[in-house]
Scaffold this motif. Structure first.
Motif, PDB file in Angstrom:
ATOM      1  N   ARG A  15     -26.533 -63.690  -6.828  1.00 13.82           N
ATOM      2  CA  ARG A  15     -25.743 -62.732  -7.591  1.00 13.82           C
ATOM      3  C   ARG A  15     -24.328 -63.213  -7.892  1.00 13.82           C
ATOM      4  O   ARG A  15     -23.551 -62.500  -8.474  1.00 13.82           O
ATOM      5  CB  ARG A  15     -25.683 -61.394  -6.840  1.00 13.82           C
ATOM      6  N   PHE A  16     -24.015 -64.405  -7.484  1.00 11.71           N
ATOM      7  CA  PHE A  16     -22.666 -64.889  -7.734  1.00 11.71           C
ATOM      8  C   PHE A  16     -22.715 -66.224  -8.438  1.00 11.71           C
ATOM      9  O   PHE A  16     -23.415 -67.136  -8.013  1.00 11.71           O
ATOM     10  CB  PHE A  16     -21.885 -65.013  -6.428  1.00 11.71           C
ATOM     11  N   ILE A  43     -28.452 -71.130 -11.336  1.00 13.47           N
ATOM     12  CA  ILE A  43     -28.286 -70.020 -12.264  1.00 13.47           C
ATOM     13  C   ILE A  43     -26.993 -70.141 -13.048  1.00 13.47           C
ATOM     14  O   ILE A  43     -26.894 -69.688 -14.181  1.00 13.47           O
ATOM     15  CB  ILE A  43     -28.365 -68.672 -11.524  1.00 13.47           C
ATOM     16  N   CYS A  44     -25.990 -70.772 -12.471  1.00 12.95           N
ATOM     17  CA  CYS A  44     -24.738 -70.965 -13.202  1.00 12.95           C
ATOM     18  C   CYS A  44     -24.942 -71.834 -14.439  1.00 12.95           C
ATOM     19  O   CYS A  44     -24.133 -71.789 -15.364  1.00 12.95           O
ATOM     20  CB  CYS A  44     -23.696 -71.619 -12.299  1.00 12.95           C
ATOM     21  N   ARG A 379     -21.520 -66.068 -24.018  1.00 16.77           N
ATOM     22  CA  ARG A 379     -21.313 -67.229 -23.153  1.00 16.77           C
ATOM     23  C   ARG A 379     -20.631 -66.817 -21.861  1.00 16.77           C
ATOM     24  O   ARG A 379     -19.751 -65.962 -21.834  1.00 16.77           O
ATOM     25  CB  ARG A 379     -20.467 -68.263 -23.902  1.00 16.77           C
ATOM     26  N   TRP A 380     -21.054 -67.461 -20.759  1.00 19.61           N
ATOM     27  CA  TRP A 380     -20.454 -67.195 -19.443  1.00 19.61           C
ATOM     28  C   TRP A 380     -18.990 -67.616 -19.415  1.00 19.61           C
ATOM     29  O   TRP A 380     -18.636 -68.731 -19.782  1.00 19.61           O
ATOM     30  CB  TRP A 380     -21.235 -67.936 -18.361  1.00 19.61           C
ATOM     31  N   LEU A 381     -18.139 -66.678 -19.005  1.00 25.08           N
ATOM     32  CA  LEU A 381     -16.709 -66.956 -18.868  1.00 25.08           C
ATOM     33  C   LEU A 381     -16.271 -66.908 -17.411  1.00 25.08           C
ATOM     34  O   LEU A 381     -15.491 -67.735 -16.959  1.00 25.08           O
ATOM     35  CB  LEU A 381     -15.893 -65.939 -19.685  1.00 25.08           C
ATOM     36  N   GLY A 382     -16.752 -65.906 -16.681  1.00 24.41           N
ATOM     37  CA  GLY A 382     -16.395 -65.774 -15.271  1.00 24.41           C
ATOM     38  C   GLY A 382     -14.922 -65.553 -15.047  1.00 24.41           C
ATOM     39  O   GLY A 382     -14.363 -65.999 -14.049  1.00 24.41           O
ATOM     40  N   TRP A 388     -22.341 -62.545 -11.400  1.00 27.09           N
ATOM     41  CA  TRP A 388     -23.136 -62.929 -12.574  1.00 27.09           C
ATOM     42  C   TRP A 388     -23.571 -61.713 -13.379  1.00 27.09           C
ATOM     43  O   TRP A 388     -23.772 -61.782 -14.577  1.00 27.09           O
ATOM     44  CB  TRP A 388     -24.366 -63.698 -12.086  1.00 27.09           C
ATOM     45  N   GLY A 389     -23.730 -60.561 -12.719  1.00 25.94           N
ATOM     46  CA  GLY A 389     -24.200 -59.358 -13.390  1.00 25.94           C
ATOM     47  C   GLY A 389     -23.098 -58.506 -13.996  1.00 25.94           C
ATOM     48  O   GLY A 389     -23.375 -57.435 -14.515  1.00 25.94           O
ATOM     49  N   THR A 390     -21.854 -58.947 -13.937  1.00 25.97           N
ATOM     50  CA  THR A 390     -20.740 -58.152 -14.496  1.00 25.97           C
ATOM     51  C   THR A 390     -20.562 -58.477 -15.972  1.00 25.97           C
ATOM     52  O   THR A 390     -20.260 -59.614 -16.333  1.00 25.97           O
ATOM     53  CB  THR A 390     -19.425 -58.476 -13.737  1.00 25.97           C
TER      54      THR A 390
END
Length: 398
Positions: A15-16, A43-44, A379-382, A388-390
């Motif tokens: 989840r992270f 997953i990242c 796209r993933w920004l983080g 990951w689910g936010t």
């Protein structure tokens, strides 16, 4: 409600996902922190995702459907092209395309029928744990991961009550768990209702023979798409099974010309070759979604989202080990092949509901109105956390 078994094991992602903002700090943490980062590394690598929303008004009935194999049919999408073709998918076979539930982390079983790297075409079935009749059902499609070399498609996309699921896109294999693979006798692959199908041409001895392992006689369902190109005065079959020598164990869906010269859909079941005759007029060059169910002495026939016949049957007993898709199913008399195309055949050992039929017709007949796909390649920004689910961690907040 569809009471279907859930044989698949849910797979949850870590989840992270560690964004660049947090990586430097984590490098100085203790061993536990290192392990968290390492477990999240795969997953990242999924760099993009899109939201898919199913329209509840297209799901029939008042009870939600469970473990429903929903068709996702995207004719083209520039984002789903491979990197070499200007898109974001990194495996030439589309192996880095996966699906999760609305939490963004619980992976859903899916099975790909077709992927085209140059156009981003994707035809796949995704097992939806609960498909709502009252509110939007959301799932995510993730794509863009380096190092994905294994096909993520799994047979458990089809619940344990499916005893055969055939795409007929480019092979005759059962895509479910029973291994009731087909043996081809003369049919050819062609464009069809959903990606590819099988063409019987005008030679009446063609058929695909499939196993009947797991199919019971107490209850069952046959469903398929059929398109008759032309007709004969004699019978032409969509599905056929007949047990010799008594002929009492029939499961037959076929066309036949009535006394007025009009082509009609007809049903043979149990001990009758004509348990239901002249069900409806069939028109050449037209796609029909046909579903037959039987249970405890009563049968139903559905076509294109409507019930067209019901009645009683008797005499359905032990089945022999094969049936014909597109022919009679009577050993030695396989001379009544459909003149046309058959696609997306399913066999179950339960009587699927009318709501299942209507929903399946809506889904496969018009996928683009059954769900919507968010447009941008999010796209993933983080930038806000490592979760990951936010949604806020994704470009566009999706």
């Amino acid at each position: 409600m569809e009471t279907q078994s859930n044989s698949a094991t849910k797979k949850s992602f870590a989840r992270f996902c560690i964004s660049p903002i947090f990586k430097k700090a984590i490098l100085f943490t203790l061993l536990a922190g290192f392990l968290v980062m390492n477990s999240a590394s795969q997953i990242c690598n999924y760099k993009h995702r899109k939201l898919i929303t199913f329209d509840p008004t297209k799901v029939s009935g008042v009870s939600d459907l469970t473990n429903y194999p929903a068709l996702i049919n995207i004719s083209s999408d520039n984002d789903l092209r491979t990197l070499a073709n200007g898109g974001f998918v990194e495996n030439a076979n589309g192996y880095d395309i996966i699906f999760t539930s609305a939490d963004g982390v619980t992976q859903l079983d899916h099975q790909v029928e077709k992927y085209t790297a140059t156009t981003g075409e994707l035809v796949t079935y995704v097992r939806i744990p609960t498909l709502s009749t009252s509110v939007n059902t959301n799932i995510y499609m993730y794509y863009g991961r380096s190092g994905a070399v294994t096909d993520p498609s799994v047979a458990t996309t089809w619940d344990a009550n499916y005893k055969g699921s055939w795409f007929f896109h480019n092979d005759h294999n059962d895509k479910g768990t029973k291994g009731n693979h087909g043996t081809n006798n003369g049919t050819t692959f062609t464009g069809a209702k959903v990606a590819g199908g099988i063409n019987y041409g005008t030679t009446t001895t063609r058929y695909v023979q499939v196993g009947t392992t797991g199919l019971n006689t107490t209850s069952g369902t046959i469903e398929l798409w059929g398109n008759p190109a032309s007709f004969l005065a004699s019978e032409t079959y969509y599905f056929g099974h007949t047990t010799l020598p008594s002929y009492n164990n029939r499961i037959q869906i076929y066309n036949i010309q009535n006394g007025g010269g009009v082509q009609k859909l007809r049903l043979g079941l149990g001990n009758s070759h004509n348990v239901s005759g002249d069900i409806m007029t069939m028109v050449a060059g037209t796609w029909y979604h046909i579903m037959l169910t039987w249970s405890s002495g009563t049968y139903f026939v559905y076509v294109n989202g409507a019930q067209v016949a019901t009645g009683a049957y008797a005499g359905l007993g032990t089945l022999h080990p094969f049936a014909d898709i597109g022919n009679d199913g009577n050993p030695g008399q396989q001379t009544e092949a459909l003149r046309g195309i058959i696609d997306e055949v399913r066999v179950s050992n339960i009587a699927r509901s009318s709501d299942y039929h209507i929903t399946t017709y809506n889904n496969q007949n018009s996928p683009s109105t059954f769900y919507t796909v968010s447009g941008a390649p999010y796209r993933w920004l983080g930038g806000t956390s490592t979760n990951w689910g936010t949604p806020a961690n994704w470009q566009g907040g999706i």
